[in-house]
Design a protein around this motif. Structure first.
Motif, PDB file in Angstrom:
ATOM      1  N   LYS A  95      27.213  77.554  21.222  1.00  0.00           N
ATOM      2  CA  LYS A  95      25.951  78.288  21.083  1.00  0.00           C
ATOM      3  C   LYS A  95      26.049  79.463  20.132  1.00  0.00           C
ATOM      4  N   GLY A  96      27.205  80.075  20.056  1.00  0.00           N
ATOM      5  CA  GLY A  96      27.285  81.267  19.228  1.00  0.00           C
ATOM      6  C   GLY A  96      28.702  81.590  18.822  1.00  0.00           C
ATOM      7  N   ASP A  97      28.854  82.756  18.241  1.00  0.00           N
ATOM      8  CA  ASP A  97      30.168  83.201  17.785  1.00  0.00           C
ATOM      9  C   ASP A  97      30.886  83.960  18.895  1.00  0.00           C
ATOM     10  N   LEU A  98      31.058  83.312  20.005  1.00  0.00           N
ATOM     11  CA  LEU A  98      31.712  83.910  21.164  1.00  0.00           C
ATOM     12  C   LEU A  98      33.222  83.730  21.046  1.00  0.00           C
ATOM     13  N   PRO A  99      33.994  84.787  21.208  1.00  0.00           N
ATOM     14  CA  PRO A  99      35.457  84.632  21.179  1.00  0.00           C
ATOM     15  C   PRO A  99      35.938  83.750  22.330  1.00  0.00           C
ATOM     16  N   VAL A 100      37.007  83.049  22.097  1.00  0.00           N
ATOM     17  CA  VAL A 100      37.573  82.147  23.108  1.00  0.00           C
ATOM     18  C   VAL A 100      37.899  82.922  24.382  1.00  0.00           C
ATOM     19  N   SER A 101      38.419  84.122  24.248  1.00  0.00           N
ATOM     20  CA  SER A 101      38.796  84.910  25.427  1.00  0.00           C
ATOM     21  C   SER A 101      37.582  85.217  26.307  1.00  0.00           C
ATOM     22  N   LEU A 125      41.298  69.061  21.216  1.00  0.00           N
ATOM     23  CA  LEU A 125      41.411  70.084  20.176  1.00  0.00           C
ATOM     24  C   LEU A 125      41.438  71.446  20.850  1.00  0.00           C
ATOM     25  N   SER A 126      42.011  72.430  20.162  1.00  0.00           N
ATOM     26  CA  SER A 126      41.937  73.797  20.683  1.00  0.00           C
ATOM     27  C   SER A 126      40.472  74.231  20.638  1.00  0.00           C
ATOM     28  N   PRO A 127      40.082  75.234  21.420  1.00  0.00           N
ATOM     29  CA  PRO A 127      38.691  75.683  21.390  1.00  0.00           C
ATOM     30  C   PRO A 127      38.218  76.061  19.980  1.00  0.00           C
ATOM     31  N   VAL A 131      35.246  74.049  17.778  1.00  0.00           N
ATOM     32  CA  VAL A 131      34.031  74.680  17.254  1.00  0.00           C
ATOM     33  C   VAL A 131      33.948  74.481  15.740  1.00  0.00           C
ATOM     34  N   GLN A 132      35.061  74.670  15.036  1.00  0.00           N
ATOM     35  CA  GLN A 132      35.062  74.477  13.583  1.00  0.00           C
ATOM     36  C   GLN A 132      34.722  73.039  13.230  1.00  0.00           C
ATOM     37  N   HIS A 137      30.875  69.094  11.131  1.00  0.00           N
ATOM     38  CA  HIS A 137      30.135  67.840  11.342  1.00  0.00           C
ATOM     39  C   HIS A 137      28.635  68.089  11.198  1.00  0.00           C
ATOM     40  N   VAL A 138      28.158  69.176  11.770  1.00  0.00           N
ATOM     41  CA  VAL A 138      26.733  69.492  11.688  1.00  0.00           C
ATOM     42  C   VAL A 138      26.339  69.780  10.232  1.00  0.00           C
TER      43      VAL A 138
END
Length: 142
Positions: A95-101, A125-127, A131-132, A137-138
């Motif tokens: 949904k957004g640029d939320l840090p993994v932590s 895949l790692s989180p 996301v990347q 893909h999008v």
């Protein structure tokens, strides 16, 4: 987005058939308890829910609940809880640029490394890579 609605409609129509009375009759009290427990797990996934709390929510002992849950769903209550948490985290990350932590904490994980390890097992895949990959893909399909 429409798939869940289609599945719900198909299930509704199938359950209304005369032959579905056999299916409805086969649903036991324990099945309904496990369904209630699933709802409880989904509503309390990020609250540090324990198997004992899940069992108490449906008036069963912890051991009996864990056995019946696995028998009916095919996974342990903790595995199901983990899947729910990881799916919520995946959606938060996308949904957004939320840090993994932050996603880890928001979904009930105390450790970012534990979260990342579980995420990789579930989604391969790692989180951050997930996301990347999704964003790439999008961008390609847009």
């Amino acid at each position: 987005m429409l798939v869940p609605l289609y599945l719900r409609e198909i299930a509704f129509r199938l359950l209304r058939l005369d032959a579905a009375s056999l299916l409805r009759a086969s649903i036991t009290r324990e099945h309904t308890r496990v369904l209630r427990a699933i709802r409880f797990i989904e509503e309390n996934a990020d609250a540090g829910t324990t198997v004992q709390a899940m069992a108490e929510s449906v008036a069963m002992s912890g051991s009996h609940f864990a056995h019946r849950f696995r028998e009916i769903t095919g996974v342990s209550p903790i595995q199901y809880l983990k899947r729910i948490r990881l799916e919520k985290a995946r959606l938060l990350l996308l949904k957004g640029d939320l840090p993994v932590s932050i996603a880890a904490v928001e979904t009930g994980y105390a450790s970012t490394s534990h979260f990342s390890r579980d995420f990789r097992r579930q989604f391969f895949l790692s989180p951050t890579s997930y996301v990347q990959s999704f964003k790439e893909h999008v961008a390609v399909t847009s």
